[in-house]
Design a protein around this motif. Structure first.
Motif, mmCIF file in Angstrom:
data_model
loop_
_atom_site.group_PDB
_atom_site.id
_atom_site.type_symbol
_atom_site.label_atom_id
_atom_site.label_comp_id
_atom_site.label_asym_id
_atom_site.label_seq_id
_atom_site.Cartn_x
_atom_site.Cartn_y
_atom_site.Cartn_z
ATOM 1 N N SER A 156 0.977 -1.016 -0.146
ATOM 2 C CA SER A 156 -0.011 -0.014 0.001
ATOM 3 C C SER A 156 0.751 1.108 0.167
ATOM 4 C CB SER A 156 -0.968 0.010 1.392
ATOM 5 O OG SER A 156 -0.296 -0.055 2.471
ATOM 6 N N LYS A 159 2.364 1.458 -3.481
ATOM 7 C CA LYS A 159 1.275 1.841 -4.405
ATOM 8 C C LYS A 159 0.875 3.422 -4.221
ATOM 9 C CE LYS A 159 -3.493 0.905 -6.174
ATOM 10 N NZ LYS A 159 -3.746 2.210 -6.836
ATOM 11 N N ALA A 160 0.689 4.028 -2.962
ATOM 12 C CA ALA A 160 0.456 5.375 -2.618
ATOM 13 C C ALA A 160 1.608 6.125 -3.274
ATOM 14 C CB ALA A 160 0.305 5.342 -1.306
#
Length: 184
Positions: A156, A159-160
Motif C-alpha cells: 500500500s 502503491k501510494a
C-alpha cells in the motif's frame, strides 16, 4: 484627589499592619522568604542589586553556586553601608525602637543566603538537564539499529507513492519522447 486617596488608603493600612519585623525560617527548600520593614526596602534592594549585578559564566560545569557565593565578598562594602543606613533609618522612627543593628545584620545575611541558594538551584537545574540529556543519548545509542538499515514497505505504501508520482512521471516521459521524435 479622592481617587488618589482611595488608592493610597489600602496601601497605608497594609504597610502599617505588615511592618512588624519577623524572621521566617526556610520551611521548604524551594521557598525563601525575606521580611523586613518597608522603611528599609531601598537599602535591601541596593544590596540585592549589587549581588545580582555581576555577569554569570556558563562554563559547562555546575558552578553557579560558587559564582553567587563570590558575590558576597564583592558586595561586602555595599552591605555594610546599607546596614548602617537601615539601622539609622529605623532608629529615627519611634515604632522601631526595639529593632537592633543585629536584626538588620540578620536581614542582610538572609538576603545573601537567598542569593547563594539561587545559585545552588541553578546548579540543580543544570545538572538535571545534563543528566536527562545523557540518559536520552544513552537510550538512543542502545535502541538505534546497528549496521545497514533497509526500509521495507508494504504494497500500500509503494502503491501510494507510485500513484502520487505517476502523473509527473508520465508527463516527463511524454516530454522526453516528444523531444526525441523531433530530433529524428
Amino acid at each position: 484627589m479622592t481617587s488618589f486617596t482611595l488608592v493610597l488608603a489600602p496601601m497605608m493600612m497594609l504597610q502599617a499592619a505588615g511592618e512588624a519585623p519577623t524572621a521566617i525560617e526556610n520551611d521548604a527548600p524551594e521557598t525563601w522568604t525575606l521580611e523586613y520593614p518597608r522603611l528599609i526596602q531601598p537599602f535591601v534592594e541596593d544590596y540585592r542589586r549589587c549581588l545580582t549585578g555581576n555577569m554569570r559564566w556558563v562554563t559547562g560545569d555546575a558552578n553557579f553556586e560558587e559564582q553567587h557565593r563570590s558575590d558576597l565578598p564583592r558586595c561586602d562594602e555595599q552591605s555594610q553601608e546599607a546596614q548602617a543606613a537601615a539601622t539609622t533609618a529605623l532608629s529615627a522612627r519611634g515604632e522601631y525602637a526595639d529593632f537592633t543593628a543585629e536584626d538588620v545584620r540578620q536581614i542582610f545575611e538572609h538576603a545573601g543566603r537567598i542569593h547563594i541558594a539561587r545559585g545552588a538551584d541553578l546548579d540543580n537545574q543544570f545538572t538535571y538537564l545534563m543528566r536527562t540529556a545523557q540518559a536520552a543519548q544513552d537510550a538512543y545509542n542502545e535502541e538505534r539499529p546497528k549496521g545497514l538499515v533497509l526500509e521495507l514497505h508494504d504494497a500500500s505504501v509503494v502503491k501510494a507513492r507510485t500513484d502520487a508520482t505517476a502523473a509527473a512521471a508520465e508527463a516527463a516521459y511524454e516530454e522526453r519522447e516528444g523531444a526525441r521524435g523531433a530530433n529524428d
